[in-house]
Motif scaffolding. Structure first.
Motif, PDB file in Angstrom:
ATOM      1  N   SER A 263       6.300   0.367  -5.935  1.00 42.96           N
ATOM      2  CA  SER A 263       7.002   1.555  -6.440  1.00 42.96           C
ATOM      3  C   SER A 263       6.147   2.423  -7.336  1.00 42.96           C
ATOM      4  N   VAL A 264       6.398   2.387  -8.647  1.00 46.77           N
ATOM      5  CA  VAL A 264       5.756   3.332  -9.556  1.00 46.77           C
ATOM      6  C   VAL A 264       4.267   3.006  -9.678  1.00 46.77           C
ATOM      7  N   GLY A 265       3.452   3.996  -9.472  1.00 48.96           N
ATOM      8  CA  GLY A 265       2.011   3.834  -9.578  1.00 48.96           C
ATOM      9  C   GLY A 265       1.291   3.833  -8.242  1.00 48.96           C
ATOM     10  N   THR A 266       2.006   3.543  -7.157  1.00 46.74           N
ATOM     11  CA  THR A 266       1.358   3.552  -5.850  1.00 46.74           C
ATOM     12  C   THR A 266       0.814   4.944  -5.529  1.00 46.74           C
ATOM     13  N   ALA A 267       1.535   5.974  -5.935  1.00 44.15           N
ATOM     14  CA  ALA A 267       1.145   7.357  -5.634  1.00 44.15           C
ATOM     15  C   ALA A 267       0.111   7.908  -6.612  1.00 44.15           C
ATOM     16  N   PHE A 268      -0.412   7.050  -7.503  1.00 46.21           N
ATOM     17  CA  PHE A 268      -1.404   7.489  -8.492  1.00 46.21           C
ATOM     18  C   PHE A 268      -2.812   7.465  -7.899  1.00 46.21           C
ATOM     19  N   GLN A 269      -3.623   8.404  -8.333  1.00 37.69           N
ATOM     20  CA  GLN A 269      -5.055   8.374  -8.038  1.00 37.69           C
ATOM     21  C   GLN A 269      -5.656   7.046  -8.487  1.00 37.69           C
ATOM     22  N   LEU A 270      -5.190   6.512  -9.603  1.00 34.95           N
ATOM     23  CA  LEU A 270      -5.686   5.243 -10.131  1.00 34.95           C
ATOM     24  C   LEU A 270      -5.543   4.126  -9.105  1.00 34.95           C
ATOM     25  N   TYR A 271      -4.417   4.106  -8.388  1.00 36.99           N
ATOM     26  CA  TYR A 271      -4.207   3.052  -7.388  1.00 36.99           C
ATOM     27  C   TYR A 271      -5.285   3.114  -6.310  1.00 36.99           C
ATOM     28  N   ARG A 272      -5.524   4.313  -5.800  1.00 34.61           N
ATOM     29  CA  ARG A 272      -6.569   4.485  -4.780  1.00 34.61           C
ATOM     30  C   ARG A 272      -7.937   4.096  -5.325  1.00 34.61           C
ATOM     31  N   ASN A 273      -8.218   4.450  -6.580  1.00 33.96           N
ATOM     32  CA  ASN A 273      -9.519   4.149  -7.163  1.00 33.96           C
ATOM     33  C   ASN A 273      -9.712   2.654  -7.378  1.00 33.96           C
ATOM     34  N   VAL A 274      -8.679   1.986  -7.875  1.00 36.94           N
ATOM     35  CA  VAL A 274      -8.776   0.555  -8.155  1.00 36.94           C
ATOM     36  C   VAL A 274      -8.855  -0.260  -6.869  1.00 36.94           C
ATOM     37  N   MET A 275      -7.996   0.085  -5.913  1.00 32.41           N
ATOM     38  CA  MET A 275      -7.944  -0.676  -4.668  1.00 32.41           C
ATOM     39  C   MET A 275      -9.017  -0.230  -3.677  1.00 32.41           C
ATOM     40  N   THR A 276      -9.623   0.922  -3.930  1.00 28.40           N
ATOM     41  CA  THR A 276     -10.535   1.661  -3.049  1.00 28.40           C
ATOM     42  C   THR A 276      -9.732   2.285  -1.908  1.00 28.40           C
ATOM     43  N   PRO A 277     -10.186   3.408  -1.377  1.00 20.05           N
ATOM     44  CA  PRO A 277      -9.436   4.035  -0.281  1.00 20.05           C
ATOM     45  C   PRO A 277      -9.189   3.092   0.892  1.00 20.05           C
ATOM     46  N   ALA A 278     -10.187   2.275   1.233  1.00 20.22           N
ATOM     47  CA  ALA A 278     -10.006   1.335   2.346  1.00 20.22           C
ATOM     48  C   ALA A 278      -8.986   0.264   1.995  1.00 20.22           C
ATOM     49  N   GLU A 364      22.524  14.890 -11.051  1.00 17.84           N
ATOM     50  CA  GLU A 364      21.599  14.419 -10.031  1.00 17.84           C
ATOM     51  C   GLU A 364      21.071  15.547  -9.155  1.00 17.84           C
ATOM     52  N   ASN A 365      19.769  15.516  -8.898  1.00 18.73           N
ATOM     53  CA  ASN A 365      19.149  16.406  -7.934  1.00 18.73           C
ATOM     54  C   ASN A 365      19.493  15.894  -6.538  1.00 18.73           C
ATOM     55  N   THR A 366      20.393  16.588  -5.870  1.00 18.67           N
ATOM     56  CA  THR A 366      20.843  16.144  -4.546  1.00 18.67           C
ATOM     57  C   THR A 366      20.195  16.935  -3.411  1.00 18.67           C
ATOM     58  N   ALA A 367      19.287  17.840  -3.732  1.00 23.44           N
ATOM     59  CA  ALA A 367      18.638  18.643  -2.693  1.00 23.44           C
ATOM     60  C   ALA A 367      17.367  17.987  -2.162  1.00 23.44           C
ATOM     61  N   THR A 368      16.701  17.184  -2.991  1.00 23.85           N
ATOM     62  CA  THR A 368      15.456  16.547  -2.577  1.00 23.85           C
ATOM     63  C   THR A 368      15.779  15.225  -1.901  1.00 23.85           C
ATOM     64  N   PRO A 369      15.423  15.047  -0.643  1.00 24.86           N
ATOM     65  CA  PRO A 369      15.800  13.817   0.063  1.00 24.86           C
ATOM     66  C   PRO A 369      15.008  12.614  -0.419  1.00 24.86           C
ATOM     67  N   GLY A 370      15.558  11.418  -0.191  1.00 20.42           N
ATOM     68  CA  GLY A 370      14.797  10.207  -0.412  1.00 20.42           C
ATOM     69  C   GLY A 370      13.594  10.188   0.513  1.00 20.42           C
ATOM     70  N   THR A 371      12.469   9.676   0.030  1.00 16.88           N
ATOM     71  CA  THR A 371      11.226   9.736   0.788  1.00 16.88           C
ATOM     72  C   THR A 371      10.440   8.440   0.666  1.00 16.88           C
ATOM     73  N   VAL A 372       9.502   8.265   1.587  1.00 12.91           N
ATOM     74  CA  VAL A 372       8.529   7.176   1.538  1.00 12.91           C
ATOM     75  C   VAL A 372       7.151   7.797   1.718  1.00 12.91           C
ATOM     76  N   GLY A 373       6.193   7.340   0.909  1.00 13.45           N
ATOM     77  CA  GLY A 373       4.820   7.800   1.038  1.00 13.45           C
ATOM     78  C   GLY A 373       3.911   6.671   1.491  1.00 13.45           C
ATOM     79  N   GLN A 374       2.725   7.028   1.978  1.00 15.93           N
ATOM     80  CA  GLN A 374       1.773   6.024   2.464  1.00 15.93           C
ATOM     81  C   GLN A 374       0.336   6.526   2.282  1.00 15.93           C
ATOM     82  N   TRP A 375      -0.542   5.641   1.819  1.00 13.95           N
ATOM     83  CA  TRP A 375      -1.956   5.993   1.734  1.00 13.95           C
ATOM     84  C   TRP A 375      -2.578   6.020   3.124  1.00 13.95           C
ATOM     85  N   GLN A 376      -3.174   7.163   3.447  1.00 13.56           N
ATOM     86  CA  GLN A 376      -3.858   7.342   4.717  1.00 13.56           C
ATOM     87  C   GLN A 376      -5.134   8.145   4.486  1.00 13.56           C
ATOM     88  N   ASN A 377      -6.267   7.533   4.751  1.00 11.44           N
ATOM     89  CA  ASN A 377      -7.559   8.238   4.644  1.00 11.44           C
ATOM     90  C   ASN A 377      -7.751   8.897   3.284  1.00 11.44           C
TER      91      ASN A 377
END
Length: 401
Positions: A263-278, A364-377
């Motif tokens: 959840s929280v932190g996956t979308a951070f630049q820090l996550y990509r840097n620590v885990m590396t892009p690969a 509640e903000n009801t206009a923004t839909p629930g979403t899922v993100g994913q690291w790709q490249n």
């Protein structure tokens, strides 16, 4: 107790000079008085990672941009912004005392929120009592919406839409078994409860569900237990340090499910840097925008990255934080600093922001839909639902590297 941070006073030096130059025009002096904007934010303690990625950099950038344009537009009159801020030390009691002083005795013109569900849960009733519009970009709690506080607004998508989107994505891509871990606090408990409701009738089986205390230092025994059950999907309702811990230790124990969601932190630049892009490739998490989402989103992303020497905004709450500042800016332009009028503007308007439309139903903000993100490249893409996706879902996580 909060203090006026000298580092922030640089924003108002121009305004002070202008006041001195207009000593013969008292009515203009009043117009040139700075707009005093108060907040408390974590600069030390366990909340710091989230607060210093998703919120305070945005507050500083916003004030700088507005002041560079001559100041905040208050119904046609430009007034410099003065930020009055302090470290809440990641402590709820300190946070509450700070906001009580800012709103009660300091009587600042506007307030900006602290970081996280727990702090917002504590401060929201106070903001409502003092009558300050409060647009929270990092509070994820159904209980906050159920409090029905007219001055409090939740910008993030809440547990139900986020978990509904996640389960919909998993079901559509063939997942049959799920394991979940969750931090034992308001955030974790509410998301876990929403997940269980979303899974009911989905055809997916929950093979393990485990809570853990905040500040956990070792998740490897839990991850080994989950690995033995070989689920299709791992879901972690985690904070930034736990998100990275779970990812590192999953790699260490050789746990590599088809879907790995934290959840929280996956979308951070820090996550990509620590885990590396690969290493981050294919990891899923909470996120709802990136620079491809809109021209405004790209302009914001570029400005943030330039201002903070390559430090990127995260692809979830940072965008919602900036959207809240856009809403506040437009509201002050329309109705000024009358807080009741500003509250009504926020509540009754469909707002055009960098993340798309924002519209509040109650809190509640009801206009923004629930979403899922994913690291790709190397980019955190929005992959679900497809109508707001910036890239197509990769339905099988890469092996940890």
């Amino acid at each position: 107790m909060p203090i006026r941070n000298k580092n922030r006073r640089e924003f108002v030096r121009g305004a002070a000079a202008a006041v001195g130059a207009m000593a013969v025009a008292p009515q203009l002096i009043a117009q040139a008085a700075p707009v005093r904007v108060g907040y408390a934010i974590a600069r030390t303690g366990p909340w710091t990672g989230g607060a210093q990625v998703s919120q305070e950099p945005n507050y500083l950038l916003w004030a700088e941009q507005q002041n560079a344009a001559g100041g905040l537009d208050v119904k046609g009159a430009r007034r410099k912004i003065e930020l009055i801020s302090s470290d809440d030390r990641s402590d709820v009691e300190t946070c509450v005392r700070t906001y009580e002083k800012l709103m009660g005795s300091d009587k600042v013109d506007l307030v900006l929120p602290p970081w996280g569900s727990n702090a917002n849960f504590a401060v929201a009733p106070l903001a409502n009592r003092f009558g300050y519009p409060f647009l929270a970009p990092t509070a994820l709690s159904r209980r906050l919406a159920e409090m029905k506080l007219p001055y409090f607004f939740l910008l993030l998508q809440q547990p139900k839409p986020m978990c509904d989107a996640l389960v919909d994505m998993l079901k559509a891509n063939g997942a049959k078994t799920v394991a979940v871990v969750y931090v034992d606090d308001l955030f974790g408990l509410e998301n876990y409860a929403a997940l269980k409701v979303a899974l009911a009738g989905s055809g997916m089986q929950l093979v393990q569900e485990t809570s853990y205390p905040g500040g956990v230092k070792d998740l490897s025994p839990v991850l080994r237990s989950i690995k033995d059950k070989n689920p299709d999907a791992f879901i972690g309702f985690t904070y930034p340090p736990d998100t990275i811990l779970a990812s590192k230790q999953a790699k260490e124990v050789g746990f590599n499910p088809k879907f790995f969601y934290a959840s929280v932190g996956t979308a951070f630049q820090l996550y990509r840097n620590v885990m590396t892009p690969a290493g981050a490739e294919g990891v899923l998490g909470m996120g709802s925008w990136n620079a491809k989402t809109s021209p405004g989103a790209k302009a914001y992303f570029d400005a943030h990255t330039k201002r903070f020497a390559g430090k990127e905004p995260d692809r979830w709450a940072s965008g919602h934080c900036w959207a809240g500042l856009e809403i506040m800016t437009n509201g002050v332009r329309q109705v000024g600093l009358d807080r009741k009028a500003l509250r009504d503007y926020v509540a009754n308007t469909t707002h055009k922001t960098i993340i798309g439309d924002v519209k509040f139903t109650g809190s509640e903000n009801t206009a923004t839909p629930g979403t899922v993100g994913q690291w790709q490249n190397g980019e955190f893409e929005v992959v679900w639902p497809q109508k707001v996706a910036t890239a197509k879902l990769n339905p099988a996580k890469a092996v940890w590297k």
